[in-house]
Write an enzyme that holds these catalytic residues in place. Structure first.
Site, PDB file in Angstrom:
ATOM      1  N   ILE A 177       1.995   6.196  18.303  1.00  0.00           N
ATOM      2  CA  ILE A 177       3.010   5.254  18.789  1.00  0.00           C
ATOM      3  C   ILE A 177       2.526   4.897  20.194  1.00  0.00           C
ATOM      4  O   ILE A 177       2.198   5.782  20.991  1.00  0.00           O
ATOM      5  CB  ILE A 177       4.443   5.844  18.782  1.00  0.00           C
ATOM      6  N   SER A 178       2.431   3.607  20.482  1.00  0.00           N
ATOM      7  CA  SER A 178       1.906   3.168  21.773  1.00  0.00           C
ATOM      8  C   SER A 178       2.805   3.645  22.907  1.00  0.00           C
ATOM      9  O   SER A 178       3.979   3.959  22.702  1.00  0.00           O
ATOM     10  CB  SER A 178       1.803   1.639  21.820  1.00  0.00           C
ATOM     11  N   HIS A 206       4.533  -1.164  24.995  1.00  0.00           N
ATOM     12  CA  HIS A 206       5.603  -1.850  24.254  1.00  0.00           C
ATOM     13  C   HIS A 206       6.321  -2.838  25.177  1.00  0.00           C
ATOM     14  O   HIS A 206       6.642  -3.959  24.786  1.00  0.00           O
ATOM     15  CB  HIS A 206       6.605  -0.821  23.713  1.00  0.00           C
ATOM     16  N   SER A 252       4.808   3.430  13.943  1.00  0.00           N
ATOM     17  CA  SER A 252       6.084   4.151  13.976  1.00  0.00           C
ATOM     18  C   SER A 252       7.271   3.292  13.556  1.00  0.00           C
ATOM     19  O   SER A 252       8.312   3.809  13.168  1.00  0.00           O
ATOM     20  CB  SER A 252       6.349   4.636  15.408  1.00  0.00           C
ATOM     21  N   GLU A 271       1.701  -2.389   7.847  1.00  0.00           N
ATOM     22  CA  GLU A 271       1.036  -1.121   8.179  1.00  0.00           C
ATOM     23  C   GLU A 271       0.268  -0.695   6.927  1.00  0.00           C
ATOM     24  O   GLU A 271       0.835  -0.683   5.843  1.00  0.00           O
ATOM     25  CB  GLU A 271       2.106  -0.096   8.580  1.00  0.00           C
ATOM     26  N   HIS A 272      -1.025  -0.327   7.103  1.00  0.00           N
ATOM     27  CA  HIS A 272      -1.811  -0.031   5.896  1.00  0.00           C
ATOM     28  C   HIS A 272      -1.656   1.403   5.386  1.00  0.00           C
ATOM     29  O   HIS A 272      -2.021   1.685   4.260  1.00  0.00           O
ATOM     30  CB  HIS A 272      -3.291  -0.396   6.103  1.00  0.00           C
ATOM     31  N   ASP A 290      -3.107  -4.258   4.136  1.00  0.00           N
ATOM     32  CA  ASP A 290      -4.130  -4.481   5.163  1.00  0.00           C
ATOM     33  C   ASP A 290      -3.685  -5.690   5.986  1.00  0.00           C
ATOM     34  O   ASP A 290      -3.477  -6.777   5.441  1.00  0.00           O
ATOM     35  CB  ASP A 290      -5.482  -4.745   4.481  1.00  0.00           C
ATOM     36  N   GLY A 291      -3.518  -5.485   7.295  1.00  0.00           N
ATOM     37  CA  GLY A 291      -2.992  -6.558   8.132  1.00  0.00           C
ATOM     38  C   GLY A 291      -4.057  -7.410   8.800  1.00  0.00           C
ATOM     39  O   GLY A 291      -3.719  -8.262   9.623  1.00  0.00           O
TER      40      GLY A 291
HETATM   41  N1  SAH Z   1       2.775  -0.511  17.487  1.00  0.00           N
HETATM   42  C1  SAH Z   1       2.578   0.718  16.770  1.00  0.00           C
HETATM   43  C2  SAH Z   1       1.124   1.070  16.945  1.00  0.00           C
HETATM   44  C3  SAH Z   1       0.641   2.071  16.001  1.00  0.00           C
HETATM   45  S1  SAH Z   1      -1.095   2.497  16.252  1.00  0.00           S
HETATM   46  C4  SAH Z   1       3.499   1.774  17.370  1.00  0.00           C
HETATM   47  O1  SAH Z   1       3.672   1.740  18.587  1.00  0.00           O
HETATM   48  O2  SAH Z   1       4.014   2.632  16.655  1.00  0.00           O
HETATM   49  C5  SAH Z   1      -1.869   1.243  15.304  1.00  0.00           C
HETATM   50  C6  SAH Z   1      -1.473   1.207  13.860  1.00  0.00           C
HETATM   51  O3  SAH Z   1      -2.284   0.217  13.222  1.00  0.00           O
HETATM   52  C7  SAH Z   1      -1.697   2.507  13.113  1.00  0.00           C
HETATM   53  O4  SAH Z   1      -0.480   2.903  12.552  1.00  0.00           O
HETATM   54  C8  SAH Z   1      -2.720   2.132  12.037  1.00  0.00           C
HETATM   55  O5  SAH Z   1      -2.540   2.823  10.813  1.00  0.00           O
HETATM   56  C9  SAH Z   1      -2.477   0.632  11.883  1.00  0.00           C
HETATM   57  N2  SAH Z   1      -3.614  -0.110  11.315  1.00  0.00           N
HETATM   58  C10 SAH Z   1      -4.924   0.048  11.608  1.00  0.00           C
HETATM   59  N3  SAH Z   1      -5.692  -0.775  10.862  1.00  0.00           N
HETATM   60  C11 SAH Z   1      -4.831  -1.499  10.082  1.00  0.00           C
HETATM   61  C12 SAH Z   1      -5.012  -2.517   9.101  1.00  0.00           C
HETATM   62  N4  SAH Z   1      -6.221  -2.952   8.737  1.00  0.00           N
HETATM   63  N5  SAH Z   1      -3.915  -3.037   8.524  1.00  0.00           N
HETATM   64  C13 SAH Z   1      -2.666  -2.590   8.850  1.00  0.00           C
HETATM   65  N6  SAH Z   1      -2.432  -1.610   9.750  1.00  0.00           N
HETATM   66  C14 SAH Z   1      -3.495  -1.069  10.374  1.00  0.00           C
END
Ligand code: SAH
Length: 234
Positions: free
Chosen positions: A59-60, A65, A89, A110-111, A146-147
């Site tokens: 979680i950043s 944020h 998160s 989220e992947h 996959d985002g």
């Molecule tokens: N903003 C979130 C950041 C989480 S860390 C927070 O504060 O909770 C980055 C996230 O990106 C991780 O959960 C990771 O699993 C996700 N991620 C990484 N590559 C990805 C992809 N190709 N597609 C979707 N999510 C991805």
């Protein structure tokens, strides 16, 4: 500036982010105060640093944020559509959702299935019966996918990317409405990374600005994360 914002409570943390001039928009301050990080951060929720979620994901930090929310704030109005790529998160999905109500939509992509299920559960815990209604109406969607290409075919007022990519693909820029804003970390994990703010004006012109240096996990393959641990931090 960053860790100094740590506090014993959620309200104290948000107040410290405002005192440090990282937060200034009253609506953003109110939405962050209404979203207790304790629901989303498994450990030390009010420390101003990232916390592990498991699988190498974090979680950043609260100040990141806060920067993202302030950057996107002109677009975070009732009725707006928001895409959060790498929603982890689920914390930002929840804050975005409070800011775009009524009538807005937030898609968190989220992947990692395990993280996404936990995020939805955290959202339900935090928002109670309201969450069920919001999820049923698809005003908030936790999408396991996959985002890297966003949500092709859809357009958003605001796009937040929570993991770093070497370059922003055209297909993602096309998903920004006019006007629209994107907050995205750019750069390879082992090289310099910077936050870029992309702005599309009402005429459709796209500009970008480099804001500051960061260190984000990569927007990459599921295998990269599973290689870093298979257990959710609870
Ligand atoms: N903003 C979130 C950041 C989480 S860390 C927070 O504060 O909770 C980055 C996230 O990106 C991780 O959960 C990771 O699993 C996700 N991620 C990484 N590559 C990805 C992809 N190709 N597609 C979707 N999510 C991805």
């Amino acid at each position: 500036m960053a860790w100094r914002c740590s506090a014993p409570t959620n309200a104290g943390l948000v107040d410290n982010l405002a005192t440090a001039n990282i937060l200034s928009t009253p609506r953003i301050i109110a939405a962050m105060k209404a979203t207790d990080r304790a629901h989303y951060s498994p450990r030390r929720p009010y420390d101003d640093c990232p916390q592990s979620l498991g699988f190498g994901a974090t979680i950043s930090a609260p100040h990141m944020h806060a920067h993202a929310l302030e950057s996107l704030s002109p677009m975070l109005r009732p009725g707006a559509s928001v895409l959060d790529i790498g929603s982890g998160s689920g914390y930002l999905v929840s804050v975005f959702s409070k800011l775009v109500r009524p009538g807005g939509t937030v898609i968190g992509v989220e992947h990692l299935k395990e993280l996404n299920e936990a995020a939805e559960k955290r959202f339900v815990e935090e928002e109670g019966s309201l969450a069920k209604e919001i999820l049923q109406k698809n005003e908030v969607i936790f999408k396991t996918a996959d985002g890297r290409h966003g949500c092709p075919g859809e357009k958003f007022d605001a796009i937040h990317v929570g993991a770093s990519m070497p370059a922003v693909p055209e297909v993602l820029l096309e998903q920004l409405k006019s006007p629209g804003k994107m907050f995205v970390p750019v750069g390879d994990v082992n090289e310099d990374q910077y936050i870029y703010e992309y702005t599309r004006d009402a005429e459709g012109n796209l500009t970008r600005e480099r804001l500051f240096g960061v260190a984000y996990v990569p927007l990459g393959d599921v295998e990269y994360y599973y290689a870093r641990g298979r257990k959710l931090v609870e």
